[in-house]
Design a protein around this motif. Sequence first.
Motif, short mmCIF file in Angstrom:
data_model
loop_
_atom_site.label_atom_id
_atom_site.label_comp_id
_atom_site.label_asym_id
_atom_site.label_seq_id
_atom_site.Cartn_x
_atom_site.Cartn_y
_atom_site.Cartn_z
N ASP A 194 0.87 -1.18 0.00
CA ASP A 194 0.00 0.00 0.00
C ASP A 194 0.90 1.23 0.00
O ASP A 194 1.53 1.56 1.01
N SER A 195 0.98 1.93 -1.14
CA SER A 195 1.95 3.02 -1.29
C SER A 195 1.67 4.17 -0.31
O SER A 195 2.61 4.83 0.14
N LYS A 196 0.41 4.40 0.03
CA LYS A 196 0.09 5.49 0.96
C LYS A 196 0.58 5.16 2.37
O LYS A 196 1.21 5.99 3.03
N GLN A 197 0.31 3.93 2.82
CA GLN A 197 0.79 3.54 4.14
C GLN A 197 2.31 3.51 4.18
O GLN A 197 2.94 3.92 5.16
N SER A 198 2.93 3.03 3.09
CA SER A 198 4.38 2.99 3.01
C SER A 198 4.97 4.39 3.11
O SER A 198 5.92 4.63 3.87
N MET A 199 4.41 5.32 2.35
CA MET A 199 4.90 6.71 2.36
C MET A 199 4.77 7.31 3.75
O MET A 199 5.72 7.93 4.27
N TYR A 200 3.61 7.14 4.37
CA TYR A 200 3.36 7.73 5.69
C TYR A 200 4.36 7.19 6.71
O TYR A 200 4.97 7.95 7.48
N CYS A 201 4.54 5.88 6.71
CA CYS A 201 5.41 5.26 7.72
C CYS A 201 6.88 5.63 7.49
O CYS A 201 7.62 5.86 8.46
N GLN A 202 7.31 5.70 6.23
CA GLN A 202 8.69 6.08 5.98
C GLN A 202 8.96 7.52 6.38
O GLN A 202 10.01 7.84 6.96
N LEU A 203 8.01 8.41 6.11
CA LEU A 203 8.19 9.81 6.51
C LEU A 203 8.16 9.94 8.03
O LEU A 203 8.94 10.71 8.61
N LEU A 204 7.28 9.19 8.68
CA LEU A 204 7.21 9.24 10.14
C LEU A 204 8.54 8.79 10.75
O LEU A 204 9.08 9.45 11.66
N GLU A 237 -0.86 15.41 11.16
CA GLU A 237 -1.13 14.06 11.67
C GLU A 237 0.17 13.38 12.10
O GLU A 237 0.22 12.70 13.14
N LEU A 238 1.22 13.57 11.33
CA LEU A 238 2.51 13.00 11.69
C LEU A 238 3.01 13.57 13.02
O LEU A 238 3.51 12.84 13.88
N CYS A 239 2.85 14.87 13.20
CA CYS A 239 3.24 15.50 14.46
C CYS A 239 2.41 14.96 15.62
O CYS A 239 2.93 14.73 16.73
N SER A 240 1.13 14.72 15.37
CA SER A 240 0.26 14.17 16.40
C SER A 240 0.73 12.78 16.83
O SER A 240 0.74 12.45 18.02
N ILE A 242 3.79 11.65 16.69
CA ILE A 242 5.04 11.81 17.46
C ILE A 242 4.72 12.35 18.86
O ILE A 242 5.31 11.91 19.86
N ARG A 243 3.75 13.23 18.94
CA ARG A 243 3.40 13.86 20.21
C ARG A 243 2.77 12.84 21.18
O ARG A 243 3.02 12.87 22.39
N THR A 244 1.96 11.92 20.62
CA THR A 244 1.27 10.95 21.48
C THR A 244 2.04 9.64 21.63
O THR A 244 1.76 8.85 22.55
N GLY A 245 2.98 9.39 20.71
CA GLY A 245 3.71 8.13 20.75
C GLY A 245 2.94 6.97 20.15
O GLY A 245 3.30 5.81 20.35
N HIS A 246 1.87 7.27 19.38
CA HIS A 246 1.04 6.21 18.77
C HIS A 246 0.85 6.50 17.28
O HIS A 246 0.55 7.63 16.90
N ILE A 247 0.95 5.47 16.46
CA ILE A 247 0.74 5.60 15.03
C ILE A 247 -0.75 5.62 14.72
O ILE A 247 -1.56 5.01 15.44
N SER A 248 -1.15 6.31 13.67
CA SER A 248 -2.56 6.47 13.31
C SER A 248 -3.23 5.11 13.07
O SER A 248 -2.60 4.17 12.57
N ASP A 249 -4.52 5.04 13.41
CA ASP A 249 -5.26 3.78 13.30
C ASP A 249 -5.41 3.31 11.85
O ASP A 249 -5.55 2.11 11.60
N LEU A 264 9.02 4.53 17.08
CA LEU A 264 8.13 5.44 17.82
C LEU A 264 7.82 4.78 19.17
O LEU A 264 6.76 4.21 19.39
N THR A 265 8.75 4.87 20.08
CA THR A 265 8.65 4.11 21.34
C THR A 265 7.97 4.87 22.46
O THR A 265 7.50 4.27 23.43
N GLN A 266 7.89 6.20 22.34
CA GLN A 266 7.30 7.00 23.42
C GLN A 266 6.90 8.37 22.89
O GLN A 266 7.36 8.79 21.83
N PRO A 267 6.02 9.08 23.60
CA PRO A 267 5.65 10.44 23.18
C PRO A 267 6.87 11.35 23.18
O PRO A 267 7.77 11.21 24.01
N ASN A 268 6.89 12.30 22.21
CA ASN A 268 8.00 13.25 22.15
C ASN A 268 7.44 14.63 21.77
O ASN A 268 7.39 15.00 20.60
N TRP A 269 7.00 15.36 22.79
CA TRP A 269 6.41 16.67 22.59
C TRP A 269 7.40 17.64 21.96
O TRP A 269 7.05 18.43 21.06
N LYS A 270 8.62 17.63 22.44
CA LYS A 270 9.63 18.57 21.97
C LYS A 270 9.88 18.42 20.47
O LYS A 270 9.92 19.41 19.72
#
Length: 610
Positions: A194-204, A237-240, A242-249, A264-270
């Motif tokens: 899935d090219s969209k999921q692949s793109m999102y995850c690689q950018l994240l 969405e990518l920032c969200s 990283i901020r929460t430490g959870h990948i989008s559903d 993405l092991t933990q939230p990173n607000w900074k």
Amino acid sequence: MLISCDPNDVEGGKKLIEDLTVNANHVQQQVLKEILTRNAETEYLRAFLNGCSDKDLFKKSVPIVNYEDIKPYIEMIANGAPSKIISAEPISELLTSSGTSGGQPKMMPSTMEDLDRKTFLYNLLMPVMNRYVDGLDQGKGMYLLFIKPEIRTPSGLMARPVLTSYYKSSNFRNRPFNKHNVYTSPDKTILCSDSKQSMYCQLLCGLIQRDEVLRVGAVFASAFLRAIKFLEDYWEELCSNIRTGHISDWITDPNCRIAVSEILTQPNWKLANAIEYECKGRSWEQIIKRLWPRTKYVEVIVTGTMAQYIPMLDFYSGGLPLVSTMYASSECYFGINLKPLSKPSEVCYTLLPNMAYFEFLPVEKNPGEATEHIVCNGNSDHNCMKQQRQQQDEAIDLTDVKIGRYYELMVTTFTGLYRYRVGDILMVTGFHNNAPQFKFVHRRNVVLSVDTDKTNEEDLLQAVMRAKRLLDSLDCLLTEYTSYADTSSIPGHYVLFWEMKMRENGEVTKIDSIVMEDCCAAVEESLDSIYRRCRSRDKSIGPLEIRVVKQGTFDTLMDFCVSQGSSMNQYKTPRCIKSKGALEILEMRVVGRFFSKKAPMWKPYRIEAH
């Protein structure tokens, strides 16, 4: 002629390049001898050489061919015939080219050994880069790589693009740098279908590791810019995440979720706030430098049709070096850029003499006008045979080409291609030791290209002819047309300029938008499967546009071309506009703009059993 290379050994890599280029002619003769000795008893070669492996007989008797000549052999293998009809080594897969034949991708034979040959060339790239850029071992590369659809042929062989083949191989998974975790994209994200999921995850993953990134890129400039556009659409969405430490559903690919969760092991607000600050500004100029501040260069192919993306790359990168490292195709991997920090307009490639046996057909015409030599395709006509013989007499060896001359590249490979015309027009720019260096000029007969698509003049004509029938309902005629690839936005798209007139009254005073939109769709439906895949599945090409121009526009265009040196007697309307001045003439006279409202039908091609 298999040679290994340690990508971590800069001096070893340098010595290999020197040995190969100093002894270029000797290596070429060895390569040809090995290919002919191995394959002398194949059905194809035996018909011309009768089991002999002599070079002179090869040059005299084996014909120069294009794809249509060898297509029957490849189709037989796809349908179960033994590999030995063209290759002594087993054909392990068929590589689908972005060029097309009858609207379908061409298929090139490949062997397991050929993967090792490709790996050798990839391994040479880092020793070359390390000679010009310091400290690349002190960080990571963010390379956005993707796989494309593949099918299984009736014989059980896989048919897939060459990069998909490489990314799915053990050679890619076991590449030396992979063991040291120096890439931001986990293999599982690259291999997501899935090219969209692949793109999102690689950018994240690339954003999370932003402080470690020293180099960024993709294979083609168009793909890298598409990633930037994707980032523009999804940064919040990518920032969200990283901020929460959870990948989008909506990321449902289990391998992607596992791979990203390890990074993405933990939230990173900074980190999220820092990325948000850079992305929410009014301009995205220099966004690469701002998001990945340690980046030293952008690695993308910017030669050939990809050169049209250089201004946008400069805008987003803030003038970072644009590095085109290698020259390759589905038929064969050819060579590398030994001066990777050269300006894009000065990039040249040194063909490595151990990759294949290379020959060159002189192109006497101006490179912008170069057309293909006549190809017989089995025609027994006397003049055609004479042309074929002349071609064989003209074919020049690698080390015999002349600086400043133009040539069409031919290859004889270890995988079953013999004196095959690749279709690339090259200019000799110089020599590295005894190995010539080439500037890529253009693909033979390609008029339009935005991504991996290649539309030639004949295909464009057929598509326009089909679409113009829809004008009959308006009692309207298409009198002239031309085109260009508009890459000023992402994704780029095809633009057609149409001049029309009414059958009775001449000037078109009112244009029916519904009919024109249908014309756009009809053109797209008539283009080949690569174009339709890029439009429908990959989203790497935007909707086709028709711009209707005033009557008399193409007369003005002719006057302009003649003023620039074209012959009045020999003038033909250019079917693709390259000149900025000519484009301005057309743009000034546009009276209507229409887009295709739906993506063309596309489904993975099939190879029918015979």
